[in-house]
Enzyme design. Structure first.
Site, PDB file in Angstrom:
ATOM      1  N   ASP A  76      -5.608   3.208   3.057  1.00  0.00           N
ATOM      2  CA  ASP A  76      -5.748   3.843   1.591  1.00  0.00           C
ATOM      3  C   ASP A  76      -6.558   5.090   2.137  1.00  0.00           C
ATOM      4  O   ASP A  76      -6.568   5.292   3.227  1.00  0.00           O
ATOM      5  CB  ASP A  76      -5.881   2.746   0.591  1.00  0.00           C
ATOM      6  CG  ASP A  76      -6.752   2.562   1.179  1.00  0.00           C
ATOM      7  OD1 ASP A  76      -8.358   2.839   1.567  1.00  0.00           O
ATOM      8  OD2 ASP A  76      -7.648   1.595   0.274  1.00  0.00           O
ATOM      9  N   HIS A 413       1.673   0.045   7.132  1.00  0.00           N
ATOM     10  CA  HIS A 413       0.796  -0.302   5.926  1.00  0.00           C
ATOM     11  C   HIS A 413      -0.405   1.232   5.979  1.00  0.00           C
ATOM     12  O   HIS A 413      -1.454   0.653   5.492  1.00  0.00           O
ATOM     13  CB  HIS A 413       0.345  -1.047   5.282  1.00  0.00           C
ATOM     14  CG  HIS A 413       0.323  -1.187   3.806  1.00  0.00           C
ATOM     15  ND1 HIS A 413       1.061  -1.710   3.158  1.00  0.00           N
ATOM     16  CD2 HIS A 413      -1.222  -0.727   3.177  1.00  0.00           C
ATOM     17  CE1 HIS A 413       0.908  -1.024   1.419  1.00  0.00           C
ATOM     18  NE2 HIS A 413      -0.803  -0.898   1.956  1.00  0.00           N
ATOM     19  N   GLU A 473      -1.942  -2.965   7.663  1.00  0.00           N
ATOM     20  CA  GLU A 473      -2.840  -2.488   7.460  1.00  0.00           C
ATOM     21  C   GLU A 473      -3.456  -2.272   8.801  1.00  0.00           C
ATOM     22  O   GLU A 473      -4.603  -3.300   9.432  1.00  0.00           O
ATOM     23  CB  GLU A 473      -3.347  -2.949   6.322  1.00  0.00           C
ATOM     24  CG  GLU A 473      -4.243  -1.379   5.833  1.00  0.00           C
ATOM     25  CD  GLU A 473      -4.232  -2.029   4.612  1.00  0.00           C
ATOM     26  OE1 GLU A 473      -4.495  -0.709   3.961  1.00  0.00           O
ATOM     27  OE2 GLU A 473      -4.105  -2.557   4.062  1.00  0.00           O
TER      28      GLU A 473
END
Length: 494
Positions: A76, A413, A473
């Site tokens: 993110d 991810h 991720e």
């Protein structure tokens, strides 16, 4: 003192599995390169991951402070300072204890990655003793969008805590990171090393003076939790910070601190854990070095607990021990499995390295005849199996390091990797548009070379795909200790 005896299944240790040969030098170089893909702020001209560009150039503006730079923790676009500090500590520890095994180019790049983190951490403590900065970015809006960092238009709110509000865990980890980095840079940049140490000292003072967890403050809890709540408490970070300051300064006052607070701060509880939240395993191994080198009797209980951690790697030991998948992966429940595997393997190899260089009797790990001891070779074999598992010697025949080998996951991810680079697609990709990249069946357009992802489940199964964040991720705190492991095995293949 009678030696601690740990029985175990000998065949696991003395027989090497049939494996393919791995290029640890290539893996090491790539594991360091990964950090360039996580950079935030103004990117330098020598940036090698050219699909990444400048991002988050106004961070800190809402608090009238410069918080540009640092690392995005994972896939993110948030900058969580707690895990970023742990990442920095582990990059420093890798350089300190395993830098001699790196090529000049790899050591240079490792120090560049370390400085990128430590420079940013200096900004987070720039207003001490009055204020410490906790995080930049709002997780909920960020996670509702799938945007490459260069385009993100979600709020870049910076969060801070004002004294005397507690932040012992955050400040303790930052103090550890700056102290460790000061050691790593001492030979190469003495002035910078002193700057880091001076800031480590005052950051630790803040941590110890305002005891309590940073996630207990209402103004930061909603932003930090459930992502990086300090579940294990703050006491381990105080011990961790003190241990690194002892190593950086040599001052006996930190020995006194470690002795006085050992039991009340829980250094012999959850000793078989190590990661961004729980530092107990790392504290015991780091302090054990003092016992080996200087025979400081007062802190010998830390070494005793470190021995219990070492014994826990072997299945038929009394008490708590590690769990393993059928394929031999050291397994602990968690959202990102390989972070546990890498961090704990780092401690095993580091402890054995300290022990092998000391004059103390090796740790007895088998009480039958003949006796077996924890030697450097035994630790090498166990660590070697875990490293090679990640690089492809596993039931899936899959490398969990992106860009290493011929078979690795092509979808991860990660917003930046899965979105077109602004080099090829200069038009901004807005929040909802980005989900087209997320749901695309195509491979990622950008390869996040060197990223170690979450990895398989306890049955060695790996489904993959961008939707499977726990498996695909990457995080900075997986790669940071892996740098040290790869450096060691590059120079000391089993």
């Amino acid at each position: 003192m009678k030696p601690l005896v740990c029985s175990f299944i000998v065949i696991l240790l003395i027989l090497l599995p049939t494996t393919i040969s791995h290029d640890y030098s290539d893996a090491l170089t790539k594991s360091i390169l990964f950090f360039e893909g996580q950079r935030s702020g103004y990117l330098p001209r020598e940036q090698r991951m050219t699909w990444r560009h400048n991002s988050a150039l106004n961070d800190g503006k809402n608090l009238n402070v410069d918080l540009v730079g640092g690392y995005y923790d994972a896939g993110d676009n948030i900058k969580f300072h707690f895990p970023m500090a742990f990442t920095t500590t582990m990059l420093a520890w890798s350089a300190i204890d395993f830098g001699s095994y790196m090529s000049p180019a790899d050591l240079r790049d490792n120090l560049v990655a370390l400085r990128w983190g430590s420079n940013y951490l200096l900004k987070t403590v720039s207003q001490l003793p009055n204020r410490i900065f906790v995080q930049v970015g709002e997780p909920t809006p960020d996670h509702q969008c799938w945007e490459r960092p260069e385009d993100m238009d979600t709020p870049r709110t910076a969060y801070a805590l004002e004294a005397p509000k507690p932040a012992s865990d955050l400040a303790g980890e930052i103090a550890a990171a700056l102290a460790a980095a000061s050691i790593a840079f001492k030979r190469f940049d003495p002035r910078y090393s002193k700057l880091l140490l001076d800031n480590a000292l005052r950051t630790f003072e803040y941590a110890d003076s305002h005891r309590g967890s940073y996630t207990n403050n209402p103004e930061t809890k909603l932003a930090v939790c459930p992502f990086y709540c300090s579940v294990n408490g703050y006491e381990d970070e105080l011990l961790w910070g003190a241990a690194w300051l002892r190593r950086a300064t040599g001052k006996d006052s930190y020995i006194k601190y470690l002795v006085e607070n050992r039991q009340s701060f829980g250094s012999d509880s959850n000793y078989f854990e190590f990661g961004w939240d729980n530092k107990v395993g790392g504290v015991n191994v780091l302090v054990a070095k003092e016992v080996f080198e200087k025979n400081v009797a007062a802190i010998a209980p830390y070494k005793d607990t470190a021995e219990k951690l070492m014994c826990s790697f072997f299945l038929e030991t009394p008490g708590a021990h590690m769990s393993y998948s059928p394929g031999g992966l050291l397994y602990k429940p968690g959202s990102s499995q390989l972070q546990n595997t890498v961090a704990l393997s780092f401690l095993l190899l580091t402890y054995a390295n300290y022990l092998s260089k000391s004059s103390q009797q090796p740790l007895q790990i088998l009480s039958t005849t003949p006796l077996w001891y924890l030697t450097q070779r035994i630790a090498n074999i166990v660590g070697f199996e875990k490293v090679d598992y990640i690089l492809g010697d596993n039931p899936m025949k899959m490398s969990y390091m992106i860009g290493y080998g011929n078979r690795y996951p092509r979808q991860i991810h990660h917003r930046g990797a899965s979105s077109p680079s602004i080099t090829t697609h200069p038009t901004p990709v807005k929040c909802s548009e980005g989900w087209n990249s997320f749901s695309s069946p195509n491979p990622d357009p950008n390869v996040l070379v060197g990223a170690v992802i979450g990895g398989p489940n306890i049955d060695d199964k790996f489904v993959g795909g961008r939707t499977n964040a726990s498996e695909t991720e990457p995080t900075t705190y997986i790669n940071a200790p892996f740098v040290g492991l790869l450096a060691y095995f590059k120079a000391n293949p089993v």
